[in-house]
Scaffold this active site. Sequence first.
Site: not given
Length: 281
Positions: A187, A192, A207, A210
């Site tokens: 990913d 991120h 961040i 998830g």
Amino acid sequence: MSIDLDAVGRTAGPVSASWDSKDALLYALGVGAGQDDPLSELELTTENSEGIEQQVLPVYAVVVTQKTKGLHVPSGDIDRTKLVHAEQELILHQPLPVEGSAQLSSKVTGIFDKGSGALVSTEIEAVDDAGKPLFTTRSAAFIRGEGGFGGDRGPSSEWAAPDRKPDHSINVTIRPDQALLYRLSGDRNPLHADPKFAAKGGFSKPILHGMCTYGVTARVISRAVGVDGNSFASIYGRFSKPVLPGETLTVNVWSDGKTHLFQTSDSSGDVVLDRGVLTTR
């Protein structure tokens, strides 16, 4: 309105996917295996430790779908800075092998009007080389600003934490560089890693994925309740707040036989992964 409501029912695939021992090892490290004690999870982090057979975390199945090209079903011209992973479910029909291959097919199963945004639901089916069901994933992405089109709000589910103390309460620290390590499993969303891209999405800094929070949670629950790849059946969670690298998370688990309800919270006490359910065989 840039979302395409006619996308519901569209499919992609089947396409081939494969993974190997190294992929499983890198993923385990990406979700914190061996972080506190390098010798405590050698079955996940090594392939040649004497007397220890390598295992793969079952939730790696979701990562297989995310990194496989040809599964994306177009659903409109969407601003990816406004897209967040909202829900994720994994159902294992048989144990996931440490290395293997599968045929994957995806389908948009719904686009729901949440007012402030739209929720796009997708299902992916995987079958092994013999054509037998291997796993099913169901995910939902929330796209801010795409709601208000007068559509169905979508299904709701009953979930409540039991009115008692958790059977397990596990603290786990997210490394400051956790997102940089996790992204190597496939990913590469700049949300991120790229501060400028994250700022466009309204975040003070990049961040955590998830799915990294999801994987960390699944890993520590599995250790706490004694679940391995042969007994793991399914897991569901709803992402309720972004996690910043460097955070300390608390995973609370309420067990009832083969069903384990859970919530993951950050250091402020806010729930970041909600309505969690992990089941075993």
